[in-house]
Motif scaffolding. Sequence first.
Motif, mmCIF file in Angstrom:
data_model
loop_
_atom_site.group_PDB
_atom_site.id
_atom_site.type_symbol
_atom_site.label_atom_id
_atom_site.label_comp_id
_atom_site.label_asym_id
_atom_site.label_seq_id
_atom_site.Cartn_x
_atom_site.Cartn_y
_atom_site.Cartn_z
ATOM 1 N N LEU A 86 0.817 -1.207 0.000
ATOM 2 C CA LEU A 86 0.000 0.000 0.000
ATOM 3 C C LEU A 86 0.857 1.265 0.000
ATOM 4 N N LYS A 87 1.928 1.236 0.770
ATOM 5 C CA LYS A 87 2.807 2.395 0.845
ATOM 6 C C LYS A 87 4.250 1.931 0.871
ATOM 7 N N PRO A 88 5.168 2.671 0.275
ATOM 8 C CA PRO A 88 6.572 2.273 0.327
ATOM 9 C C PRO A 88 7.104 2.363 1.748
ATOM 10 N N LEU A 89 8.182 1.609 1.982
ATOM 11 C CA LEU A 89 8.753 1.528 3.329
ATOM 12 C C LEU A 89 9.131 2.909 3.865
ATOM 13 N N SER A 90 9.558 3.802 2.957
ATOM 14 C CA SER A 90 10.003 5.126 3.387
ATOM 15 C C SER A 90 8.877 5.972 3.956
ATOM 16 N N GLN A 91 7.609 5.545 3.743
ATOM 17 C CA GLN A 91 6.475 6.330 4.225
ATOM 18 C C GLN A 91 5.823 5.718 5.461
ATOM 19 N N ILE A 92 6.527 4.827 6.155
ATOM 20 C CA ILE A 92 5.992 4.252 7.378
ATOM 21 C C ILE A 92 5.656 5.379 8.364
ATOM 22 N N TRP A 124 21.588 -5.319 1.614
ATOM 23 C CA TRP A 124 21.312 -4.726 2.917
ATOM 24 C C TRP A 124 19.828 -4.489 3.148
ATOM 25 N N THR A 125 18.989 -5.043 2.278
ATOM 26 C CA THR A 125 17.543 -4.820 2.381
ATOM 27 C C THR A 125 16.983 -5.312 3.710
ATOM 28 N N ASP A 126 17.371 -6.518 4.114
ATOM 29 C CA ASP A 126 16.856 -7.062 5.368
ATOM 30 C C ASP A 126 17.322 -6.252 6.568
ATOM 31 N N LEU A 127 18.541 -5.731 6.503
ATOM 32 C CA LEU A 127 19.036 -4.908 7.607
ATOM 33 C C LEU A 127 18.206 -3.639 7.734
ATOM 34 N N ARG A 128 17.843 -3.035 6.624
ATOM 35 C CA ARG A 128 17.028 -1.829 6.676
ATOM 36 C C ARG A 128 15.686 -2.122 7.345
ATOM 37 N N ARG A 129 15.128 -3.263 7.040
ATOM 38 C CA ARG A 129 13.861 -3.652 7.668
ATOM 39 C C ARG A 129 14.041 -3.826 9.178
ATOM 40 N N THR A 145 14.369 -0.479 10.843
ATOM 41 C CA THR A 145 13.065 0.180 10.859
ATOM 42 C C THR A 145 12.220 -0.326 12.012
ATOM 43 N N LEU A 146 12.176 -1.645 12.194
ATOM 44 C CA LEU A 146 11.372 -2.198 13.281
ATOM 45 C C LEU A 146 11.873 -1.707 14.637
ATOM 46 N N GLU A 193 17.790 3.285 10.521
ATOM 47 C CA GLU A 193 17.220 3.307 9.181
ATOM 48 C C GLU A 193 17.763 4.513 8.427
ATOM 49 N N LEU A 194 18.275 4.278 7.205
ATOM 50 C CA LEU A 194 18.864 5.350 6.421
ATOM 51 C C LEU A 194 18.104 5.540 5.116
ATOM 52 N N GLY A 195 18.033 6.752 4.667
ATOM 53 C CA GLY A 195 17.459 7.061 3.373
ATOM 54 C C GLY A 195 18.538 7.153 2.316
ATOM 55 N N SER A 196 18.125 7.227 1.065
ATOM 56 C CA SER A 196 19.084 7.212 -0.039
ATOM 57 C C SER A 196 20.004 8.430 -0.042
ATOM 58 N N ALA A 197 19.612 9.500 0.627
ATOM 59 C CA ALA A 197 20.430 10.719 0.645
ATOM 60 C C ALA A 197 21.368 10.794 1.851
ATOM 61 N N ASP A 198 21.278 9.843 2.760
ATOM 62 C CA ASP A 198 22.107 9.886 3.968
ATOM 63 C C ASP A 198 23.570 9.631 3.632
#
Length: 602
Positions: A27-33, A95-100, A103-104, A148-153
């Motif tokens: 429904l929404k991308p992870l960045s919009q949690i 690093w996808t799983d690490l980002r998740r 985030t948690l 959690e880091l964004g693409s601009a960090d």
Amino acid sequence: MIKIKRFTIVAMTLLMGLSACNDLLDLKPLSQISQADYFQTETDLQLFSNPFYNNLLDKSPYDLQSDLYVCQNLSDIMLGGTKRTVPASGGGWSWTDLRRMNTLIAYADQCKDEDAVIKYTALTRFFRAFFYFEKIKRFGDVPWYEAELGSADEELYKARDSREFVMTKMIEDIDYAIANLPDKAKETSSPYRVNKYAAMALKAQFCLYEGTYRKYHSLNLEGHDYKYYLEQAATAAKNLMNEGVYSLYSTNHPESDYLTLFAQENADPNEYILAIKFDYGLNIYHNATAHTLVPTQGRPGLTRKMVNTYLKKDGTAFTNQSGWQEMSFIDETTDRDPRLAQSIRTPGYTRIGQTTVLAPDLSISVTGYQPIKFVQDPKASGGNVDRNDRSTCDLPVYRYAEVLLNYAEAKAELGTLIQADLDESVNLIRQRAGMPNLDMNAANANPDRYLSDAETGYPNVTGANKGVILEIRRERGIELNQEGFRFDDLVRWKAGYCIDQSTYGMYFPGPGAYDLSGDGQADVTLYANGTPKPDVTSGVAYEIGNEIILSGGNKGYIYYHKNIERTAFDEGRDYLYPIPINERSLNHNLTQNPGWNDGLSF
């Protein structure tokens, strides 16, 4: 490494309740949690964390190749040289799983249930330690991220942190997990959900790895030395042992207990600390049975080197007797450690629940030593278990036997091992198998020559505990066969040279008829190259040099890979994997691992 069909992933999703979580993520991308959308209840935390199980746990450890276990097509590691190259992308640098996870951890306290917040934070920190252990093994130094880091960090473009720093953070994570995860009694889904004992097992595992890696690679870093990590490993394993909640599976039938443990549908909750659930009703399968029975699924076989390490039933070394090098298959498998007949087809072998005696099938196993671990009753999986991807026996992630072996090895490498330590670890495993106890003084007084030889063993093991360390390694190779540990063990022991050792199979003295099942009838007839194919009344005829290759021409060991070009293990390169080219192009702060040339210079 992970071979699981799309329908299997879907089924696993249904089992663990991931579908609801995935719907939310769609429904929404992870960045919009946001607080309004997620992490309000324990169910939210569970659904968000469930993918860690599916994404990180290895669902096919049984087919990983090494000096002890090979397939028709050798892996890139076994081939070596130019078969191992620097990838443009992938290669384990994900690093996808690490980002998740991060985030948690960041949002978990939005949940109103404080106990759930602690539990799922602990679970996530367990998996973060697990995640980084895989990265440390593969790459050595890696960047540590705990937010959690964004693409601009800018933090995304930092240099690699030292393995000492990463290991320190891993220990912080796993200690938190041990302190806050539920115990076995409170985790009602045990052994399919992580509990505090799985965290203890992971800590013992990665601290043993790090301690032995630093010892044998002479790696001295600022901070802790190798002894610190070995002490951490021994303590974690001993704490788990002292809890008294796990034991080795046994029905007092050493001739079958080892085989049954791995072939039964449901993981034994007394020995399996953490397992991966497979289920016929939910269409959740793996491929272990077909892997060893279907000729298009790899044609796996144990190597002769592996078979030679199994002791005789009286506890003496098989390779100490006269004529062991050229024994017939029936002779070499007689009166051996009972686990040999529960690991490969030996004379008299029958499938579970069947009465027909089956010989090793040389058309299915490239060494003739045909594996049977994880091979189920043919009636399992609705009678379809022999088909591709239809195995349903649960697979181990952590089991008590490994914890016992980790404890004994850590103590032996520290030099603090005593006989009482062996009696509550390795000797429990040997007793389950119906084998005599390991005597520490006897082992150190007379180290096994086969296990210390440069052609078949570990010549870099030295010191007062040389003999008992070699015996623990013997036990580890046998007990943990096909469970995915071998290559990691060779790396941490700085024993990559073992990869170069010959992948021999069973011995044949020349053309003739051979009984492999013990029923007095020929199962295999070999005939010389260029001679007429003989008429056979039983078994299969193979032409030497064409349909079967022997090490000595017309006689010798089966050597399927004799004419396959292999390059020696590169001691200066191959203990670590390369950083992908694209990652280094994006982040110039990432240095490349030694020996890997990716063409980049900055």
